[in-house]
Write a protein that holds these residues in place. Structure first.
Motif, short mmCIF file in Angstrom:
data_model
loop_
_atom_site.label_atom_id
_atom_site.label_comp_id
_atom_site.label_asym_id
_atom_site.label_seq_id
_atom_site.Cartn_x
_atom_site.Cartn_y
_atom_site.Cartn_z
N ASP A 38 0.87 -1.17 0.00
CA ASP A 38 0.00 0.00 0.00
C ASP A 38 0.91 1.23 0.00
O ASP A 38 1.05 1.93 0.99
N ASN A 39 1.56 1.45 -1.15
CA ASN A 39 2.54 2.53 -1.25
C ASN A 39 2.48 3.16 -2.64
O ASN A 39 1.53 2.91 -3.40
N GLU A 40 3.48 3.94 -2.98
CA GLU A 40 3.47 4.65 -4.26
C GLU A 40 3.58 3.71 -5.45
O GLU A 40 3.23 4.08 -6.58
N LEU A 41 4.03 2.48 -5.22
CA LEU A 41 4.17 1.52 -6.32
C LEU A 41 2.86 0.82 -6.65
O LEU A 41 2.59 0.51 -7.81
N GLY A 42 2.05 0.58 -5.64
CA GLY A 42 0.79 -0.09 -5.90
C GLY A 42 0.11 -0.55 -4.63
O GLY A 42 0.61 -0.37 -3.52
N ARG A 43 -1.05 -1.20 -4.82
CA ARG A 43 -1.84 -1.72 -3.69
C ARG A 43 -2.27 -3.14 -3.99
O ARG A 43 -2.59 -3.47 -5.12
N GLY A 44 -2.30 -3.95 -2.92
CA GLY A 44 -2.75 -5.32 -3.06
C GLY A 44 -1.82 -6.26 -2.32
O GLY A 44 -1.13 -5.86 -1.39
N HIS A 45 -1.82 -7.52 -2.73
CA HIS A 45 -0.92 -8.47 -2.08
C HIS A 45 -0.43 -9.52 -3.08
O HIS A 45 -1.05 -9.78 -4.10
N ILE A 46 0.71 -10.09 -2.73
CA ILE A 46 1.28 -11.22 -3.46
C ILE A 46 1.44 -12.34 -2.45
O ILE A 46 1.99 -12.14 -1.37
N ARG A 47 0.93 -13.51 -2.79
CA ARG A 47 0.94 -14.62 -1.85
C ARG A 47 1.63 -15.83 -2.47
O ARG A 47 1.49 -16.08 -3.67
N GLY A 48 2.36 -16.58 -1.67
CA GLY A 48 3.03 -17.79 -2.17
C GLY A 48 3.17 -18.82 -1.08
O GLY A 48 3.39 -18.51 0.09
N ILE A 49 3.04 -20.09 -1.47
CA ILE A 49 3.19 -21.19 -0.52
C ILE A 49 3.67 -22.42 -1.27
O ILE A 49 3.29 -22.66 -2.42
N THR A 50 4.54 -23.20 -0.64
CA THR A 50 5.07 -24.43 -1.23
C THR A 50 4.57 -25.63 -0.44
O THR A 50 4.54 -25.61 0.79
N PHE A 51 4.18 -26.67 -1.18
CA PHE A 51 3.70 -27.89 -0.55
C PHE A 51 4.71 -29.02 -0.77
O PHE A 51 5.58 -28.93 -1.64
N LYS A 52 4.56 -30.08 0.00
CA LYS A 52 5.42 -31.24 -0.19
C LYS A 52 5.21 -31.81 -1.59
O LYS A 52 4.11 -31.81 -2.11
N GLY A 53 6.28 -32.31 -2.18
CA GLY A 53 6.17 -32.89 -3.51
C GLY A 53 6.55 -31.93 -4.61
O GLY A 53 6.45 -32.28 -5.80
N GLY A 54 6.94 -30.69 -4.25
CA GLY A 54 7.42 -29.78 -5.28
C GLY A 54 6.34 -29.05 -6.04
O GLY A 54 6.49 -28.77 -7.23
N ILE A 55 5.23 -28.74 -5.38
CA ILE A 55 4.17 -27.93 -6.00
C ILE A 55 4.05 -26.63 -5.21
O ILE A 55 3.97 -26.64 -3.98
N SER A 56 4.05 -25.51 -5.91
CA SER A 56 3.95 -24.19 -5.28
C SER A 56 2.77 -23.43 -5.86
O SER A 56 2.35 -23.65 -7.00
N TYR A 57 2.23 -22.53 -5.03
CA TYR A 57 1.12 -21.69 -5.45
C TYR A 57 1.50 -20.24 -5.29
O TYR A 57 1.99 -19.83 -4.23
#
Length: 342
Positions: A38-57
Motif C-alpha cells: 500500500d505505497n506509491e508503487l501499488g496496492r494489493g498483495h502477493i501470496r506464495g506457498i510451497t507444498f510437499k512434492g514440489g508444488i507451489s502456489y
C-alpha cells in the motif's frame, strides 16, 4: 516502468527479493508468504506457498501505479506452470523475445520452459490483476525413484515424453476455477488447518486446469463456448447474488432480467461454473446454508426451513437426507449431544 529480476524461484528467497524491491509488509505463516503493498508503487498483495512434492502456489492480487516487469529464471529441469486469471489481464514473454502472450480474465494457461529459460511477466499500470500460478517441479531423467509421483504424471500428461520447450498454451474460459479461487480467498482458519485447506483447493484448481486442457484438445474449434467475458462476469455476479440471498424466491426469469442474459446463456454459464443447472445450484446453496444454521444456531428445523426459502419441511428433509445421509432432526440432535458433552 519498474523492472525486477528474481534470482531464485524458491518461495522464501523470491519473497525476500520482492519485499526488498517493492517494500510493503511481509508476513510468514506456516510456509505461506504474504507481501502486502500500500505505497506509491501499488496496492494489493502477493501470496506464495510451497507444498510437499514440489508444488507451489503463487497469487498476484495487485494494482500497480506504474508498469511493472517481473523476470525470473528457471533451472535445468524447468517446472510446468499452470496459470489462471480471475481478474484483469497479464502478459508474458520468453527470454528477451518481443512476442507477448496475453492471459485474459477467466482464461487458463499452461507454460513450459526449456532448460535455464527466463520468463517475463508484464503488469500494466492502473489495471487490477488477480492471477494465480501453480508451479509444478519436473522430474529429471536420472530421478527414476520419483516416476510414480504426481509431478511425473503431470509432466507426462503435458509433455508426452518430449523434451520441454518454451511454449505457452492459452486455453479456454473456465468459471469453475474462479469459484475455487474465491473459496481459497475466503479461508479464515490459521495454522496447519489453513495450510491443509489451501493445499486441498490448490490441488482442486490444478485438477480443473488439467481437465480444461484435455477438454480443449477434444474441442479445439469452440474453446470459449458461446459466452463472452462480460457474460461470464454476469454469471459470476448472479452466482454471488444467489449465494448471498438463499432465502429469496428466485426464478430464472428474474435472474435473467438481473443479469441481462437469456435463459440459455444463464444455464450455459452455470454449467460452466458449477457443473449444474441454475435451479440445482439454488437448491445446493440453500441446503448448505441450512446445515450451517442447524449446526451453529438455536433455530428449530421449521425455522431453518423457512429462513432459507423452502416452503415444505418434508421436501427439505428429503433432499437434506440425500446429501448428508441423515435427517435434519438427527443432525440437530447430534449437534445438541456434542454441545452437552463439551
Amino acid at each position: 516502468m519498474t523492472t525486477i529480476t528474481l534470482s531464485s524461484a524458491a518461495i522464501k528467497n523470491m519473497f525476500e527479493q520482492l519485499h526488498h524491491n517493492f517494500g510493503g509488509s511481509l508476513s510468514v505463516n506456516v510456509k505461506e508468504h504474504i507481501l502486502t503493498l500500500d505505497n506509491e508503487l501499488g496496492r494489493g498483495h502477493i501470496r506464495g506457498i510451497t507444498f510437499k512434492g514440489g508444488i507451489s502456489y503463487l497469487e498476484f492480487d495487485m494494482e500497480f501505479s506504474e508498469d511493472v516487469t517481473l523476470r525470473t529464471g528457471t533451472d535445468k529441469n524447468a517446472p510446468i506452470c499452470f496459470a489462471y486469471c480471475s481478474e484483469g489481464r497479464i502478459e508474458h514473454s520468453f527470454n528477451n523475445e518481443s512476442e507477448r502472450h496475453t492471459l485474459e480474465n477467466f482464461q487458463t494457461g499452461i507454460l513450459t520452459n526449456e532448460s535455464n529459460a527466463v520468463n517475463t511477466l508484464y503488469f500494466r499500470k492502473d489495471v487490477r490483476v488477480n492471477t494465480s500460478l501453480i508451479v509444478v517441479k519436473t522430474v529429471g531423467a536420472e530421478q527414476t525413484e520419483k516416476r510414480n509421483g504426481l509431478n511425473y504424471r503431470l509432466q507426462e500428461r503435458i509433455l508426452k515424453g518430449k523434451t520441454a520447450e518454451n511454449t505457452i498454451y492459452i486455453g479456454s474460459y473456465n468459471l469453475k476455477i474462479a469459484d475455487q479461487i474465491k473459496q481459497l480467498k475466503a479461508i479464515k482458519q490459521q495454522g496447519i488447518v489453513r495450510s491443509l485447506l489451501i493445499e486441498g483447493l490448490v490441488h482442486m484448481i490444478l485438477a480443473l486446469e488439467v481437465q480444461q486442457h484435455t477438454d480443449d484438445l477434444k474441442n479445439q474449434k469452440n474453446q470459449t463456448g458461446s459466452l463472452n467475458t462480460r457474460e461470464m462476469e454476469s454469471v459470476r455476479d448472479i452466482s454471488s447474488f444467489v449465494h448471498n440471498y438463499p432465502e429469496r424466491q428466485l426464478s430464472i426469469a428474474e435472474l435473467c432480467r438481473k443479469s441481462g442474459l437469456s435463459p440459455c446463456k444463464l444455464q450455459e454459464g452455470f454449467k460452466l461454473m458449477h457443473g449444474t443447472t441454475v435451479t440445482d445450484y439454488i437448491r445446493e446453496v440453500r441446503i448448505k446454508k441450512a446445515e450451517e444454521l442447524i449446526k451453529n444456531t438455536d433455530l428449530n428445523i421449521s425455522e431453518v426451513v423457512y429462513s432459507i426459502g423452502f416452503t415444505s419441511r418434508s421436501y427439505f428433509s428429503k433432499i437434506f437426507r440425500n446429501k448428508y445421509n441423515c435427517s435434519p432432526k438427527q443432525y440437530k440432535d447430534k449437534q445438541n449431544m456434542m454441545a452437552v458433552s463439551a
